[in-house]
Design an enzyme around this catalytic site. Sequence first.
Site, mmCIF file in Angstrom:
data_model
loop_
_atom_site.group_PDB
_atom_site.id
_atom_site.type_symbol
_atom_site.label_atom_id
_atom_site.label_comp_id
_atom_site.label_asym_id
_atom_site.label_seq_id
_atom_site.Cartn_x
_atom_site.Cartn_y
_atom_site.Cartn_z
ATOM 1 N N LYS A 79 0.836 -1.132 0.217
ATOM 2 C CA LYS A 79 -0.011 0.100 0.116
ATOM 3 C C LYS A 79 0.974 1.269 -0.054
ATOM 4 C CE LYS A 79 -4.276 1.939 2.555
ATOM 5 N NZ LYS A 79 -4.207 1.162 3.708
ATOM 6 N N SER A 154 -9.742 2.017 3.571
ATOM 7 C CA SER A 154 -8.359 2.319 1.993
ATOM 8 C C SER A 154 -8.072 1.745 1.399
ATOM 9 C CB SER A 154 -8.528 3.373 2.846
ATOM 10 O OG SER A 154 -7.490 3.129 4.069
ATOM 11 N N SER A 178 -10.113 -1.275 7.225
ATOM 12 C CA SER A 178 -9.056 -0.941 6.092
ATOM 13 C C SER A 178 -8.472 -2.051 5.123
ATOM 14 C CB SER A 178 -8.240 0.244 6.371
ATOM 15 O OG SER A 178 -8.986 1.605 5.297
HETATM 16 N N1 GLN Z 1 -13.748 3.668 6.744
HETATM 17 C C1 GLN Z 1 -12.086 4.285 8.066
HETATM 18 C C2 GLN Z 1 -12.029 5.271 8.258
HETATM 19 O O1 GLN Z 1 -12.822 6.029 6.753
HETATM 20 C C3 GLN Z 1 -11.248 3.028 7.893
HETATM 21 C C4 GLN Z 1 -9.786 3.525 7.267
HETATM 22 C C5 GLN Z 1 -9.171 2.461 7.647
HETATM 23 O O2 GLN Z 1 -8.710 1.463 8.273
HETATM 24 N N2 GLN Z 1 -7.934 3.312 7.386
HETATM 25 O O3 GLN Z 1 -11.357 6.339 9.198
#
Ligand code: GLN
Length: 486
Positions: A79, A154, A178
Site C-alpha cells: 500500500k 482504504s 481498511s
Molecule cells: N473507513 C475508515 C475511515 O475512513 C477506516 C480507514 C482505515 O482503516 N484506514 O476512517
Amino acid sequence: MELFELTAHQLSDMLKSKKVSAVELTKSVIDRIEKLDAKVDSYITVCKEEALKRAADIQNKINKGDDLPPLAGIPMAIKDNMCTKGITTSCGSKMLESFIPPYDSTVAKKLHKEDTILLGKLNLDEFAMGGSTENSHFKVTKNPWDLTRVPGGSSGGSAAAVAANETIFSLGSDTGGSIRQPASFCGVVGMKPTYGAVSRFGLVAFASSLDQIGPLTKDVTDCALVLNAITGHDKMDSTSANVEYPDYTKSLINSVKGMKIGIPKEFIAEGINLEVKKAIMDAVDTLKQLGAECEEFSLPINEYAIPAYYLISSAEASSNLARYDGIKYGYRAEKFSDLLDLYKQTRSEGFGAEVKRRIMLGTYALSSGYYDAYYKKALQVRALIMDSFNVAFSKFDVVLGPTAPTTAYKIGEKLDNPLEMYLGDVYTVSVNIAGLPGLVIPCGQDSNNLPIGLQLIGKPFAEGTLLKAAYTFEQNTEFHKNRANI
Ligand code: GLN
C-alpha cells in the site's frame, strides 16, 4: 493454472524445486498487471525493471543452493502509505505526489530481507481515510468481481490487486477496518494484527493509536507466512510490543473442537443486509458442525464505536497531518503572500475534501471548550469498549461477526454522503479501538456474485487462534476457491 493464480506457499515449493524460476514468475505477474491494471487501477507505481532485476538476483541465490526464507522469490506489493526507499510513496495524495522516501519502513525492510520481490505501490484513499478507495488523488480502484463497484477501502488497491492476481500477496494498513473491509469486498483473506505486533515505523501516520499494518493474501496459509515475516519488536516504533512472536504456521491446524465462539447480537441485528447475515449464520453452523461451541452475547457498547472512532481518529489525524506545511517536504503552493499564507495555500491545494473534513473535525474536537465534550468522552467510550471485549474474552476464544453490513457497492453510490460511508465501519472500528487482532476470510457470495467476508476477532496476540479457526473453516468449505472472473 497460470503462475499468477497460485498462492505464495504453492509457488514457494515450485521455486525451491526449480519447477519455475523467480524471473518467470515475476514476469508472469507483471504481464498480468500490464494486461489488467488499466481496468482495475490497483497500482499507483509499478517497479517493473527493479522487480525483474531483483528476481534475477534471487534466482541466483536459489541456484547457488542458499538456504532461503519461505517467501523468497515471491512477488508482492505494498500500500502506498508505507515508505519504500527510492520509490515514490504518495499516500494517495497530491501532498506527497513527488515524495521519495530516503528510507524503508520496517515492513518494507523485513520483506526485503525475506527475499520477496517488490512489484510496486498500491492505490488507497488519501492518507487512508475512506472506505471505498474513491478518495485517492490519482484514480478510483475497481472491484475485480464487478468493475462498476468499489473494492472497499482504504486498502482497496491492496485487496483488488490480490483478487485480480496482479500480485501474489500485498500489505495494507487498518485504522478502522481498511484491511478487513476491502478483503471482504474483494473475496480475499485480510488480517489486522494486534496493535503493536507489526512496526509502524515508516507507515505514514493517520491515527497513531489505531493504525496497524497487515497482510492481504489468497488463503490462510499465506496469511500466516506473511505474518511470520512482518511481526516482531522494533526499537524504531515506541508502541511496538516486545513479546515472543510465535511461528504462525504452527497454528494452521484443522480443528475447532471445543473452541468457544461468541457472536455479538448487535452485529446481526438491524442494518445488516440479509444475504450477508445468512452467509454469516451459515458459517456459524459450519463451525458448530466442526465442533466449535457458538453462542450469542450482547455487546451494547458497540453502538458508540463509530462516533468514538471518528472523534479519536480525526483528532489524531489533525495532529499528525500538521507536518504537511509546504516547508519540510511534499507539495508547496506556488503563489503565496507570507508564511501563514504559504501554509494555507499549500494545505488548501494539497489535501482533498475528505482529509480536510477530518482535519476540521479533529481540530474542533481537540479545541478548548469542546475537548471534554468530544475527545475526552470518546476516550471514555474507548475504555468501555475495551472492558466489554475483556469480559467477552473471559468467556470466548473468538468473537465472530460480519465485516461490513453490505457487499461491494456501486462506484459513486456513497460519495455524496460521507456519514453513510462511515456507518459501513460499524463492525470493524471497535477492533482497532481495543487494539485487537481481526481476521477476515471469504464465507459466501450474494445474489450478484459478490464476495462476503467473515470476521474473526481475538484477544491481544491471539492471532494463532484466529488462524486456526480460519484455517479449519477454509479446509472444510469451498468459498476460497471462488475467484473473480477477470
Ligand atoms: N473507513 C475508515 C475511515 O475512513 C477506516 C480507514 C482505515 O482503516 N484506514 O476512517
